[in-house]
Design a protein around this motif. Sequence first.
Motif, PDB file in Angstrom:
ATOM      1  N   ALA A 171      21.799 -34.208 -47.068  1.00  0.00           N
ATOM      2  CA  ALA A 171      21.291 -33.574 -45.653  1.00  0.00           C
ATOM      3  C   ALA A 171      22.702 -33.545 -44.660  1.00  0.00           C
ATOM      4  CB  ALA A 171      21.350 -35.271 -44.586  1.00  0.00           C
ATOM      5  N   PHE A 172      23.811 -33.741 -45.218  1.00  0.00           N
ATOM      6  CA  PHE A 172      24.487 -32.964 -45.383  1.00  0.00           C
ATOM      7  C   PHE A 172      24.782 -31.997 -45.534  1.00  0.00           C
ATOM      8  CE2 PHE A 172      26.137 -37.579 -44.974  1.00  0.00           C
ATOM      9  CZ  PHE A 172      27.272 -37.966 -43.721  1.00  0.00           C
ATOM     10  N   LEU A 173      24.339 -31.588 -46.401  1.00  0.00           N
ATOM     11  CA  LEU A 173      24.446 -30.218 -47.175  1.00  0.00           C
ATOM     12  C   LEU A 173      23.632 -29.176 -46.058  1.00  0.00           C
ATOM     13  CD1 LEU A 173      25.210 -27.793 -48.824  1.00  0.00           C
ATOM     14  CD2 LEU A 173      23.327 -28.633 -50.360  1.00  0.00           C
ATOM     15  N   GLU A 174      22.741 -30.116 -45.613  1.00  0.00           N
ATOM     16  CA  GLU A 174      22.343 -29.202 -44.616  1.00  0.00           C
ATOM     17  C   GLU A 174      22.277 -29.058 -42.670  1.00  0.00           C
ATOM     18  OE1 GLU A 174      17.479 -27.773 -43.804  1.00  0.00           O
ATOM     19  OE2 GLU A 174      17.471 -30.467 -43.847  1.00  0.00           O
ATOM     20  N   TRP A 326      29.137 -33.080 -34.305  1.00  0.00           N
ATOM     21  CA  TRP A 326      28.479 -32.688 -35.211  1.00  0.00           C
ATOM     22  C   TRP A 326      28.967 -33.659 -36.504  1.00  0.00           C
ATOM     23  CZ3 TRP A 326      29.017 -27.360 -34.589  1.00  0.00           C
ATOM     24  CH2 TRP A 326      27.699 -26.828 -33.190  1.00  0.00           C
ATOM     25  N   PRO A 327      28.370 -34.093 -37.936  1.00  0.00           N
ATOM     26  CA  PRO A 327      28.153 -34.535 -38.785  1.00  0.00           C
ATOM     27  C   PRO A 327      30.138 -34.271 -38.911  1.00  0.00           C
ATOM     28  CG  PRO A 327      26.679 -34.379 -38.752  1.00  0.00           C
ATOM     29  CD  PRO A 327      26.762 -33.524 -37.763  1.00  0.00           C
ATOM     30  N   ALA A 328      30.627 -34.971 -38.774  1.00  0.00           N
ATOM     31  CA  ALA A 328      32.092 -34.893 -39.192  1.00  0.00           C
ATOM     32  C   ALA A 328      33.328 -35.394 -40.496  1.00  0.00           C
ATOM     33  CB  ALA A 328      33.828 -34.389 -38.296  1.00  0.00           C
ATOM     34  N   GLY A 329      32.684 -36.615 -40.656  1.00  0.00           N
ATOM     35  CA  GLY A 329      33.266 -37.478 -41.730  1.00  0.00           C
ATOM     36  C   GLY A 329      33.861 -36.771 -42.974  1.00  0.00           C
ATOM     37  N   TRP A 330      34.264 -37.664 -43.851  1.00  0.00           N
ATOM     38  CA  TRP A 330      34.713 -37.271 -45.054  1.00  0.00           C
ATOM     39  C   TRP A 330      33.961 -36.529 -46.035  1.00  0.00           C
ATOM     40  CZ3 TRP A 330      32.574 -39.242 -50.010  1.00  0.00           C
ATOM     41  CH2 TRP A 330      32.259 -40.170 -50.078  1.00  0.00           C
ATOM     42  N   ARG A 331      32.641 -36.989 -45.688  1.00  0.00           N
ATOM     43  CA  ARG A 331      31.431 -36.726 -46.769  1.00  0.00           C
ATOM     44  C   ARG A 331      30.825 -35.260 -46.158  1.00  0.00           C
ATOM     45  NH1 ARG A 331      26.643 -41.499 -46.767  1.00  0.00           N
ATOM     46  NH2 ARG A 331      27.540 -41.380 -44.935  1.00  0.00           N
TER      47      ARG A 331
END
Length: 396
Positions: A171-174, A326-331
């Motif tokens: 999901a992080f890749l998407e 948007w998702p922006a954490g270390w992952r």
Amino acid sequence: MTVLIWFAALALLVQFASIAFVLSVKLRHRKRDMAVMPRPPVTLIRPICGLENNLERCLASSFRLDWPSYDILFCVAREDDPAAALARRLMAEHADIPARLLVGEDLFSANPKLNNVVKGWRSARHDWIVMTDSNVLMPPDNIARMMGRWDDQTGLVCSPPAGTEPENFGAFLESAWLDSFQARWQLFADAVGFGFAQGKSMLFNRQLITQLGGFERLGDEVAEDAAATLLIRNGGLKVRLVHEPFPQPLGSRNMLAVWKRQLRWARLRRASFPLYFLPEIFTGAALPGAAMVALAATGIVSPIAPIAYLAAWYGGEVLLARAYGWPAGWRILPAMVTRDLLLPGLFVAAWFGSGFEWRGNAMTVADNDNGRTARLRKAVVKTRDKARALVAARSH
């Protein structure tokens, strides 16, 4: 080696420029006043097909829109689809919002989604129609943000999906693909007056689409968003994007499914817009990063230069993701790197293949050519019939 230096420098400059431009547009429109715009009644069409991540939450958001008058049409191809039962329950729980479930399909195109939603288009009560996929979480101001982008040069308003709430690496890749990469370039294209449609969320005016040939024209291409883009541009109008894309909660994603989805979209872009697809190979960090590694290996630049280069490259993307929420954490960083490593392979696979799968339907981009042939035949028949009618009239 001079060519590699210039290539890496130019690629980083384009990366920074696109991010800065999109950020400036966001800041410039942050305080836009929506209160003065017209608020006509709207029909919301939501195609549904099977159960998926966050489906109930996304469909329930349809009933919480801050708009004075709207109704909802849920469209499903089969009565026994489990999503149909969910739609019925949600309609019962929100009886204050006019909503109907339409069942069946009209096989007029190669696109199963269009075959499903065409009955909604024909049944819509209002001329303003919003068509939103079932996996989009509609914010309360969804319609207002779309209407706020309409002007006298607009033929369609849409929103790319913003991948949110990832729960695993797939999901992080998407998210890395959807957000700071694809959405960024789509927002950039829109800002310079060259917006492309995205089928996730689209606002139409039915009278306008009728003048341009009718809803069925969206079946001219395998992808309805590509067909919509061509239809609107050929009509001398613009495709606009909302300034902040609507969220698509991702949940958990399978890596292979993410790859197949990106390959499907890449092959469709290549088939519909080949000249615009060509530069995509240069948009990720893989090639300029490799150039920096080659320069470091030959001693032309410092060994730490490639690391500094990639840190600057991805630092800009993370800054953009944070600005948009948007998702922006270390992952997200390993996901961005993985995305860019996959991009060259995706580009090659898009050129040397045509098949893909959409919700269990085996399809091919060759259907685009079949659609164009069918349109040509219809045009020939129409011209022939007109000629015969003219001859018959003269003979009398």
